[in-house]
Each structure stands twice: as C-alpha cells, then as structure tokens.
Design a protein around this motif. Structure first.
Motif, PDB file in Angstrom:
ATOM      1  N   LEU A 142       0.809  -1.214   0.000  1.00  0.00           N
ATOM      2  CA  LEU A 142       0.000   0.000   0.000  1.00  0.00           C
ATOM      3  C   LEU A 142       0.846   1.269   0.000  1.00  0.00           C
ATOM      4  CD1 LEU A 142      -2.902  -0.908   2.476  1.00  0.00           C
ATOM      5  CD2 LEU A 142      -2.835  -1.099  -0.013  1.00  0.00           C
ATOM      6  N   CYS A 143       2.165   1.135   0.117  1.00  0.00           N
ATOM      7  CA  CYS A 143       3.016   2.327   0.185  1.00  0.00           C
ATOM      8  C   CYS A 143       2.905   3.167  -1.085  1.00  0.00           C
ATOM      9  CB  CYS A 143       4.469   1.929   0.429  1.00  0.00           C
ATOM     10  SG  CYS A 143       4.792   1.417   2.139  1.00  0.00           S
ATOM     11  N   LEU A 144       2.899   2.516  -2.245  1.00  0.00           N
ATOM     12  CA  LEU A 144       2.787   3.274  -3.492  1.00  0.00           C
ATOM     13  C   LEU A 144       1.416   3.942  -3.627  1.00  0.00           C
ATOM     14  CD1 LEU A 144       3.917   4.308  -6.095  1.00  0.00           C
ATOM     15  CD2 LEU A 144       3.418   2.089  -7.171  1.00  0.00           C
ATOM     16  N   PRO A 145       0.294   3.256  -3.379  1.00  0.00           N
ATOM     17  CA  PRO A 145      -0.997   3.955  -3.428  1.00  0.00           C
ATOM     18  C   PRO A 145      -1.085   5.132  -2.464  1.00  0.00           C
ATOM     19  CG  PRO A 145      -1.359   1.595  -3.481  1.00  0.00           C
ATOM     20  CD  PRO A 145       0.113   1.798  -3.223  1.00  0.00           C
ATOM     21  N   VAL A 146      -0.520   4.983  -1.271  1.00  0.00           N
ATOM     22  CA  VAL A 146      -0.555   6.095  -0.315  1.00  0.00           C
ATOM     23  C   VAL A 146       0.305   7.248  -0.816  1.00  0.00           C
ATOM     24  CG1 VAL A 146       0.062   6.822   2.029  1.00  0.00           C
ATOM     25  CG2 VAL A 146      -1.116   4.647   1.672  1.00  0.00           C
ATOM     26  N   LEU A 147       1.473   6.947  -1.361  1.00  0.00           N
ATOM     27  CA  LEU A 147       2.310   8.011  -1.926  1.00  0.00           C
ATOM     28  C   LEU A 147       1.578   8.742  -3.041  1.00  0.00           C
ATOM     29  CD1 LEU A 147       5.008   9.522  -2.247  1.00  0.00           C
ATOM     30  CD2 LEU A 147       5.696   7.716  -3.853  1.00  0.00           C
ATOM     31  N   ARG A 148       0.956   7.999  -3.952  1.00  0.00           N
ATOM     32  CA  ARG A 148       0.247   8.629  -5.063  1.00  0.00           C
ATOM     33  C   ARG A 148      -0.898   9.513  -4.556  1.00  0.00           C
ATOM     34  NH1 ARG A 148       1.145   6.615 -10.134  1.00  0.00           N
ATOM     35  NH2 ARG A 148       0.137   8.590 -10.682  1.00  0.00           N
ATOM     36  N   LEU A 149      -1.539   9.089  -3.468  1.00  0.00           N
ATOM     37  CA  LEU A 149      -2.588   9.895  -2.858  1.00  0.00           C
ATOM     38  C   LEU A 149      -2.035  11.214  -2.322  1.00  0.00           C
ATOM     39  CD1 LEU A 149      -5.537  10.130  -1.677  1.00  0.00           C
ATOM     40  CD2 LEU A 149      -4.619   9.027   0.375  1.00  0.00           C
ATOM     41  N   LEU A 150      -0.833  11.152  -1.741  1.00  0.00           N
ATOM     42  CA  LEU A 150      -0.241  12.334  -1.113  1.00  0.00           C
ATOM     43  C   LEU A 150       0.476  13.249  -2.105  1.00  0.00           C
ATOM     44  CD1 LEU A 150       1.296  10.712   2.100  1.00  0.00           C
ATOM     45  CD2 LEU A 150      -0.779  12.101   1.968  1.00  0.00           C
ATOM     46  N   GLU A 151       0.820  12.749  -3.264  1.00  0.00           N
ATOM     47  CA  GLU A 151       1.665  13.504  -4.199  1.00  0.00           C
ATOM     48  C   GLU A 151       1.180  14.920  -4.499  1.00  0.00           C
ATOM     49  OE1 GLU A 151       4.384  10.556  -6.929  1.00  0.00           O
ATOM     50  OE2 GLU A 151       2.347  10.992  -7.605  1.00  0.00           O
ATOM     51  N   ASP A 185      12.148  -0.788   5.153  1.00  0.00           N
ATOM     52  CA  ASP A 185      12.189  -2.198   4.744  1.00  0.00           C
ATOM     53  C   ASP A 185      12.349  -2.378   3.234  1.00  0.00           C
ATOM     54  OD1 ASP A 185      11.809  -3.134   7.404  1.00  0.00           O
ATOM     55  OD2 ASP A 185       9.670  -2.772   7.216  1.00  0.00           O
ATOM     56  N   VAL A 186      13.402  -1.822   2.680  1.00  0.00           N
ATOM     57  CA  VAL A 186      13.590  -1.909   1.226  1.00  0.00           C
ATOM     58  C   VAL A 186      13.858  -3.338   0.758  1.00  0.00           C
ATOM     59  CG1 VAL A 186      14.455   0.450   1.071  1.00  0.00           C
ATOM     60  CG2 VAL A 186      16.084  -1.426   1.338  1.00  0.00           C
ATOM     61  N   GLU A 187      14.211  -4.236   1.689  1.00  0.00           N
ATOM     62  CA  GLU A 187      14.510  -5.610   1.301  1.00  0.00           C
ATOM     63  C   GLU A 187      13.261  -6.473   1.145  1.00  0.00           C
ATOM     64  OE1 GLU A 187      17.353  -7.198   4.012  1.00  0.00           O
ATOM     65  OE2 GLU A 187      18.902  -5.736   3.514  1.00  0.00           O
ATOM     66  N   LEU A 188      12.105  -5.971   1.563  1.00  0.00           N
ATOM     67  CA  LEU A 188      10.886  -6.764   1.468  1.00  0.00           C
ATOM     68  C   LEU A 188      10.314  -6.713   0.052  1.00  0.00           C
ATOM     69  CD1 LEU A 188       9.053  -5.980   4.835  1.00  0.00           C
ATOM     70  CD2 LEU A 188      10.617  -7.857   4.274  1.00  0.00           C
ATOM     71  N   ALA A 189       9.883  -7.863  -0.426  1.00  0.00           N
ATOM     72  CA  ALA A 189       9.397  -7.963  -1.805  1.00  0.00           C
ATOM     73  C   ALA A 189       8.199  -7.065  -2.051  1.00  0.00           C
ATOM     74  CB  ALA A 189       9.036  -9.418  -2.118  1.00  0.00           C
ATOM     75  N   GLY A 190       7.349  -6.905  -1.045  1.00  0.00           N
ATOM     76  CA  GLY A 190       6.144  -6.109  -1.223  1.00  0.00           C
ATOM     77  C   GLY A 190       6.399  -4.650  -1.515  1.00  0.00           C
ATOM     78  N   LEU A 191       7.598  -4.165  -1.198  1.00  0.00           N
ATOM     79  CA  LEU A 191       7.920  -2.751  -1.422  1.00  0.00           C
ATOM     80  C   LEU A 191       8.489  -2.497  -2.812  1.00  0.00           C
ATOM     81  CD1 LEU A 191       7.740  -0.110   0.263  1.00  0.00           C
ATOM     82  CD2 LEU A 191      10.172  -0.414   0.798  1.00  0.00           C
ATOM     83  N   PRO A 207       7.368  -2.560  -6.003  1.00  0.00           N
ATOM     84  CA  PRO A 207       6.691  -1.624  -6.917  1.00  0.00           C
ATOM     85  C   PRO A 207       6.887  -0.167  -6.500  1.00  0.00           C
ATOM     86  CG  PRO A 207       5.263  -3.480  -6.433  1.00  0.00           C
ATOM     87  CD  PRO A 207       6.433  -3.590  -5.498  1.00  0.00           C
ATOM     88  N   TYR A 208       6.871   0.091  -5.201  1.00  0.00           N
ATOM     89  CA  TYR A 208       7.119   1.451  -4.696  1.00  0.00           C
ATOM     90  C   TYR A 208       8.533   1.891  -5.064  1.00  0.00           C
ATOM     91  CZ  TYR A 208       8.282   5.156  -1.416  1.00  0.00           C
ATOM     92  OH  TYR A 208       8.725   6.340  -0.869  1.00  0.00           O
ATOM     93  N   LEU A 209       9.508   1.028  -4.820  1.00  0.00           N
ATOM     94  CA  LEU A 209      10.899   1.384  -5.092  1.00  0.00           C
ATOM     95  C   LEU A 209      11.124   1.639  -6.569  1.00  0.00           C
ATOM     96  CD1 LEU A 209      12.727  -1.129  -2.725  1.00  0.00           C
ATOM     97  CD2 LEU A 209      12.327   1.308  -2.345  1.00  0.00           C
ATOM     98  N   SER A 210      10.516   0.818  -7.413  1.00  0.00           N
ATOM     99  CA  SER A 210      10.649   1.030  -8.855  1.00  0.00           C
ATOM    100  C   SER A 210      10.096   2.399  -9.249  1.00  0.00           C
ATOM    101  CB  SER A 210       9.905  -0.072  -9.616  1.00  0.00           C
ATOM    102  OG  SER A 210      10.507  -1.324  -9.387  1.00  0.00           O
ATOM    103  N   GLU A 254      14.519   3.833   2.248  1.00  0.00           N
ATOM    104  CA  GLU A 254      14.620   4.571   0.991  1.00  0.00           C
ATOM    105  C   GLU A 254      14.217   6.016   1.263  1.00  0.00           C
ATOM    106  OE1 GLU A 254      15.495   4.260  -3.262  1.00  0.00           O
ATOM    107  OE2 GLU A 254      15.821   2.965  -1.512  1.00  0.00           O
ATOM    108  N   ILE A 255      15.139   6.946   1.015  1.00  0.00           N
ATOM    109  CA  ILE A 255      14.873   8.369   1.229  1.00  0.00           C
ATOM    110  C   ILE A 255      14.749   9.021  -0.134  1.00  0.00           C
ATOM    111  CG2 ILE A 255      15.682  10.507   2.288  1.00  0.00           C
ATOM    112  CD1 ILE A 255      17.322   8.817   4.210  1.00  0.00           C
ATOM    113  N   SER A 256      13.571   9.552  -0.403  1.00  0.00           N
ATOM    114  CA  SER A 256      13.272  10.113  -1.716  1.00  0.00           C
ATOM    115  C   SER A 256      12.901  11.578  -1.585  1.00  0.00           C
ATOM    116  CB  SER A 256      12.127   9.340  -2.382  1.00  0.00           C
ATOM    117  OG  SER A 256      12.413   7.955  -2.425  1.00  0.00           O
ATOM    118  N   CYS A 257      13.563  12.416  -2.357  1.00  0.00           N
ATOM    119  CA  CYS A 257      13.285  13.850  -2.348  1.00  0.00           C
ATOM    120  C   CYS A 257      12.384  14.186  -3.536  1.00  0.00           C
ATOM    121  CB  CYS A 257      14.582  14.636  -2.437  1.00  0.00           C
ATOM    122  SG  CYS A 257      14.364  16.439  -2.442  1.00  0.00           S
ATOM    123  N   ARG A 258      11.273  14.840  -3.252  1.00  0.00           N
ATOM    124  CA  ARG A 258      10.357  15.258  -4.318  1.00  0.00           C
ATOM    125  C   ARG A 258      10.990  16.423  -5.074  1.00  0.00           C
ATOM    126  NH1 ARG A 258       6.763  13.478  -7.868  1.00  0.00           N
ATOM    127  NH2 ARG A 258       4.946  14.809  -8.139  1.00  0.00           N
TER     128      ARG A 258
END
Length: 215
Positions: free
Chosen positions: A156-165, A178-184, A186-189, A210-214
């Motif tokens: 759900l990290c990617l859907p939440v990010l897209r909601l907040l964008e 938790d960048v090593e978890l498979a579920g993350l 799609p978000y990392l990509s 993962e630290i991402s700057c907008r």
C-alpha cells in the motif's frame, strides 16, 4: 543540551517496546499471523498482526529524528503507527523543533489504544494526531504533507504516496522502511524512476530505508 529522546519517559517507552518487539517472531507463530496473509484484506492483516510490533530499528528512529529536526516540517505524515515506536521519534523531533505536528494512521483499534496511552504517558500526545482506518481514506482530506514516513503494509506504500503527491512540495522528503521486502518493490521502482519526479537513495539501516526527495 537535553532533547526529548533523552526524556526518561520516552526512553522507558522505547526500551519497553523494543524489548517486546524482540519477540515478534514468536508472537506471529503463536497467532498464525502469516498463514493466510497473501489472501487477507488490509484490515484482516491488521487484526492478525494486532500483537506484533514490526518496528523500525533504533538507528532508523534516530535517522528520522535527525531528518525532521533538520527540515522542520509543519506536518509530518506517517503511514502505519503500529504501537507507536516510529511515531515517538517523529514527535520528539517535532517537539524539539518547537513547531509542527505528526499525523499518523493505523488500522488496528487495539494498537491505536495502546499507542495513545504511550503518547499520553510520554507527554507527546499534544503533537500527535492519530487517524483510525485505511490511510487511503483517512488521508484524503489532509491539507499538507511536509515529511512522509511510509511504514505500513508494503503493497500500500505506493498507493498512499500517489494519494499524497498533490500535497508534496519540491524538497519534501518521503521515507519508506524495509527496502529488502518484496512487497515494497513496486514502490521502489516508482521512486527510483527519474520520470516520476524523485531523487532517491537507500540508507543502510537494518532492512534499509529509501529516502526520496520530491523534485
């Protein structure tokens, strides 16, 4: 100079919760929490994991504290309160900045009740707003997001990010644990693809942040 992380109430709460979290694997096995995980709804997952802390690391918490102190955000948004370990680090930084507040979201009612007790006992409840329910709904009407921590269910990290964008100004930091978890993945990509408007770097604490700057 003292700071809120050295407050005996905060230190005691973090030590106790990290101690409890050390038994997460045993708790999960006893409850059979992950037996039908892939088929469960987010609410069912939250109910199954109601006794499991799933915390960030202490080093990850200190990193969050330092980032929030440096940036001085008005609104810190956290996806995934759990028992409130990461929330305490965020709220301590907000308190020491003398400005801002933390908006945190959680699906589990029992975890929310426990977290709220901890926030009151540590004297940080006045800078924390807890939203109960699915973050994809509770964050819809959020006015701004000046710093974001994504540490809920990884898919759900990617859907939440897209909601907040639409609320992310240039320079806003978004941190995912938790960048090593498979579920993350799609978000990392997404955040690592330049065309999506982020400059992203992995910070090596525990399972990685993962630290991402907008941009």
């Amino acid at each position: 100079m003292t700071h809120t992380l050295s407050d005996p109430r905060v230190e005691a709460a973090l030590n106790q919760m990290f101690g409890n979290a050390a038994h997460d694997d045993e708790t999960a096995a006893r409850r059979g929490a992950y037996e039908t995980w892939d088929l469960a709804t987010p609410q069912a997952q939250a109910d199954a994991a109601a006794e499991i802390y799933m915390p960030i690391s202490a080093a990850g918490g200190q990193l969050l504290y330092n980032l929030v102190r440096a940036i001085r955000p008005g609104t810190v948004v956290e996806f995934g309160t759990s028992f409130g370990i990461s929330t305490l680090y965020l709220a301590a930084a907000v308190r020491d900045n003398g400005t801002g507040h933390v908006v945190t979201t959680e699906l589990s009612k029992s975890k929310i009740d426990a977290a709220r007790r901890t926030f009151a006992e540590t004297g940080l409840d006045d800078v924390i707003i807890v939203l109960e329910g699915d973050a994809r709904e509770t964050l819809k009407d959020l006015g701004s997001a000046d710093f974001v921590l994504l540490d809920g269910w990884k898919d759900l990290c990617l859907p939440v990010l897209r909601l907040l964008e639409p609320r992310l100004k240039p320079g806003t930091l978004v941190v995912a644990d938790d960048v090593e978890l498979a579920g993350l993945q799609p978000y990392l990509s997404y955040v690592r693809a330049p065309e999506n408007g982020y400059q992203s770097v992995t910070f090596p604490v525990e399972d990685g942040m993962e630290i991402s700057c907008r941009l």
